[in-house]
Design a protein around this motif. Structure first.
Motif, mmCIF file in Angstrom:
data_model
loop_
_atom_site.group_PDB
_atom_site.id
_atom_site.type_symbol
_atom_site.label_atom_id
_atom_site.label_comp_id
_atom_site.label_asym_id
_atom_site.label_seq_id
_atom_site.Cartn_x
_atom_site.Cartn_y
_atom_site.Cartn_z
ATOM 1 N N UNK A 196 -22.615 10.679 2.333
ATOM 2 C CA UNK A 196 -21.732 11.693 1.870
ATOM 3 C C UNK A 196 -22.020 11.994 0.326
ATOM 4 N N UNK A 197 -22.577 10.973 -0.421
ATOM 5 C CA UNK A 197 -22.895 11.477 -1.766
ATOM 6 C C UNK A 197 -24.122 12.066 -1.754
ATOM 7 N N UNK A 198 -24.921 11.820 -0.935
ATOM 8 C CA UNK A 198 -26.286 12.527 -0.847
ATOM 9 C C UNK A 198 -26.207 13.989 -0.897
ATOM 10 N N UNK A 199 -25.267 14.301 0.184
ATOM 11 C CA UNK A 199 -24.790 15.847 0.549
ATOM 12 C C UNK A 199 -24.127 16.574 -0.830
ATOM 13 N N UNK A 200 -23.556 15.446 -1.512
ATOM 14 C CA UNK A 200 -22.674 16.054 -2.680
ATOM 15 C C UNK A 200 -23.450 16.118 -4.110
ATOM 16 N N UNK A 201 -24.720 15.607 -3.915
ATOM 17 C CA UNK A 201 -25.551 15.001 -4.980
ATOM 18 C C UNK A 201 -24.947 14.362 -6.180
ATOM 19 N N UNK A 202 -24.042 13.619 -5.746
ATOM 20 C CA UNK A 202 -23.313 12.786 -6.571
ATOM 21 C C UNK A 202 -24.064 11.271 -6.886
ATOM 22 N N UNK A 203 -24.396 11.016 -8.126
ATOM 23 C CA UNK A 203 -25.086 9.731 -8.426
ATOM 24 C C UNK A 203 -24.157 8.567 -8.094
ATOM 25 N N UNK A 204 -24.639 7.589 -7.500
ATOM 26 C CA UNK A 204 -23.411 6.443 -6.825
ATOM 27 C C UNK A 204 -22.972 5.603 -7.981
ATOM 28 N N UNK A 205 -23.851 5.338 -9.035
ATOM 29 C CA UNK A 205 -23.094 4.589 -10.150
ATOM 30 C C UNK A 205 -22.008 5.546 -10.750
ATOM 31 N N UNK A 206 -22.291 6.771 -11.059
ATOM 32 C CA UNK A 206 -21.256 7.632 -11.395
ATOM 33 C C UNK A 206 -19.847 7.664 -10.620
ATOM 34 N N UNK A 207 -20.006 7.748 -9.479
ATOM 35 C CA UNK A 207 -19.043 7.884 -8.445
ATOM 36 C C UNK A 207 -18.264 6.602 -8.371
ATOM 37 N N UNK A 208 -19.010 5.431 -8.891
ATOM 38 C CA UNK A 208 -18.252 4.080 -8.906
ATOM 39 C C UNK A 208 -17.563 3.891 -10.198
ATOM 40 N N UNK A 209 -17.943 4.559 -10.991
ATOM 41 C CA UNK A 209 -17.359 4.527 -12.585
ATOM 42 C C UNK A 209 -16.230 5.233 -12.659
ATOM 43 N N UNK A 210 -16.253 6.283 -11.905
ATOM 44 C CA UNK A 210 -15.209 7.299 -11.885
ATOM 45 C C UNK A 210 -14.012 6.801 -10.918
ATOM 46 N N UNK A 211 -14.517 5.826 -10.063
ATOM 47 C CA UNK A 211 -13.363 5.271 -9.145
ATOM 48 C C UNK A 211 -12.928 4.105 -9.857
ATOM 49 N N UNK A 212 -13.394 3.358 -10.577
ATOM 50 C CA UNK A 212 -12.791 2.199 -11.470
ATOM 51 C C UNK A 212 -11.722 2.807 -12.443
ATOM 52 N N UNK A 213 -12.260 4.013 -12.995
ATOM 53 C CA UNK A 213 -11.352 4.731 -14.129
ATOM 54 C C UNK A 213 -10.070 5.284 -13.393
ATOM 55 N N UNK A 214 -9.832 5.336 -12.004
ATOM 56 C CA UNK A 214 -8.576 5.893 -11.726
ATOM 57 C C UNK A 214 -7.694 4.725 -11.592
ATOM 58 N N UNK A 215 -8.001 3.601 -12.133
ATOM 59 C CA UNK A 215 -7.017 2.390 -11.986
ATOM 60 C C UNK A 215 -5.762 2.885 -13.081
#
Length: 378
Positions: free
Chosen positions: A359-378
């Motif tokens: 899914x992230x390859x299709x969206x061209x989203x770097x995985x570490x950045x995806x995780x970082x944004x997820x943690x920031x949603x706390x």
């Protein structure tokens, strides 16, 4: 003149060995180039990198583990794993469940006294999967707090608030609180300090040499200290108020030792009842087709194979790990600087070895950045 068969066999083996050696050299050279692009300075904090793809293996340290003593990063350097530690807390809970001392459905109210009503029915599984809705302890720290918090302090903070973010089990919200409470459960039912249980039940049986859970007074051999970029240099940034909690981020380990842990996961994938298959069974959905269970994010790659990953972010440290047993592939990067060079490096390496969430390859989203944004949603 005809040559004996064994000479043909010897010639063929020599050619194959030469080809394998050339392939290994090409693998090393490609990864060396990628890492050097991000961690070029031998005089700055750096990273330890371990990459396995099939039979090819790359492991090397870059930069300094300690700027004051000018100690270099090596494959034996021990980094604070931050949230990568959660998988060891989860494994400890798994050992308690396997021994019959605990169940995934056990409610917190049966384990701890004086819990608010809103928290009592939260289950062990909901803590493991970050779907409990329990309050983030970071948001409850008093403004005048100066001493580092312990897991016991986290419990005391939770005991003061009779509320949750949402109905437990209804949605995903990443929670350090949950894993601090899991560490206290390990301590309570394991009959010893959390750090001793992890050592005896997880680290020692797997020969994870020198790996440990940090606790007051402990000596950490081959330790990397954390740094934060500031101006043209780096500021010492090894500890914060939340750096002393254990269950959510207290493990110190080297890439060399971590690779042995990853090898155990890869080998367990061949057993339908093995630990890897326990991890990927019934994960709680996060988003973008990615789930979570037992301290791991779980994804599907473009070829349909299943992989697990996690990152760790705390003051002075950024880390990320990714394992695909079906491809005998792992990527481990531990860094003692809390900038985002690790995100670019991880993206480059995973592209080089051909892994990553579909899914992230299709969206061209770097995985570490995806995780970082997820943690920031706390």
């Amino acid at each position: 003149m005809r040559f004996p068969f064994f000479l043909y066999l010897l010639l063929a083996m020599t050619m194959l060995n030469g080809l394998a050696s050339a392939n290994a050299q090409g693998f090393d050279a490609a990864l060396e180039k990628l890492v050097a692009r991000q961690y070029a300075s031998a005089a700055a904090p750096g990273a330890a990198v371990f990459v396995l793809q099939g039979k090819d293996r790359f492991v090397k340290g870059y930069g300094l583990a300690d700027l004051t003593k000018r100690l270099p990063v090596t494959p034996q350097t021990q980094f604070r794993l931050a949230s990568v530690s959660k998988q060891f807390t989860a494994r400890s809970i798994y050992e308690l469940i396997r021994s019959g001392k605990l169940q995934y459905t056990t409610a917190l109210g049966t384990l701890f006294n004086d819990l608010p009503k809103a928290v009592r029915a939260i289950t062990v599984r909901q803590l493991l999967q970050h779907c409990s809705g329990i309050l983030d302890y970071e948001n409850l720290i008093p403004a005048d707090q100066h001493a580092q918090l312990s897991d016991e302090d986290v419990l005391r903070l939770i005991q003061t608030k009779d509320s949750v973010y949402f109905q437990p089990g209804s949605k995903f919200r990443y929670s350090n609180t949950g894993y601090c409470l899991l560490a206290l459960i390990v301590q309570k039912l394991g009959g010893m300090r959390y750090e001793d249980f992890v050592k005896q039940q997880v680290f020692d049986p797997l020969a994870l040499n020198e790996a440990l859970v940090a606790h007051p007074g402990v000596f950490i051999p081959h330790r990397a200290y954390g740094y934060h970029p500031e101006g043209n240099g780096f500021r010492f940034a090894d500890q914060s108020l939340t750096s002393a909690t254990k269950g959510d981020g207290g493990v110190y380990m080297s890439v060399e030792a971590y690779a042995r842990w990853a090898r155990v996961l890869i080998e367990s994938a061949t057993d339908s009842n093995g630990y890897f298959n326990t991890i990927i069974k019934d994960p709680f959905p996060v988003k973008d087709g990615i789930g979570y269970n037992l301290g791991w994010f779980i994804c599907t790659e473009a070829d349909g194979s299943t992989a697990v990953f996690h990152s760790g972010e705390s003051t002075g440290f950024h880390n990320i790990v990714y394992i695909n047993p079906h491809k005998n592939t792992m990527v481990i990067i531990f860094s003692n600087r809390d900038d985002f060079k690790i995100a670019a490096l991880f993206q480059d390496i995973t592209a080089q070895v051909g892994i990553g969430p579909k899914a992230l390859a299709i969206a061209h989203t770097p995985l570490f950045n995806w995780l970082n944004s997820l943690y920031a949603e706390q």
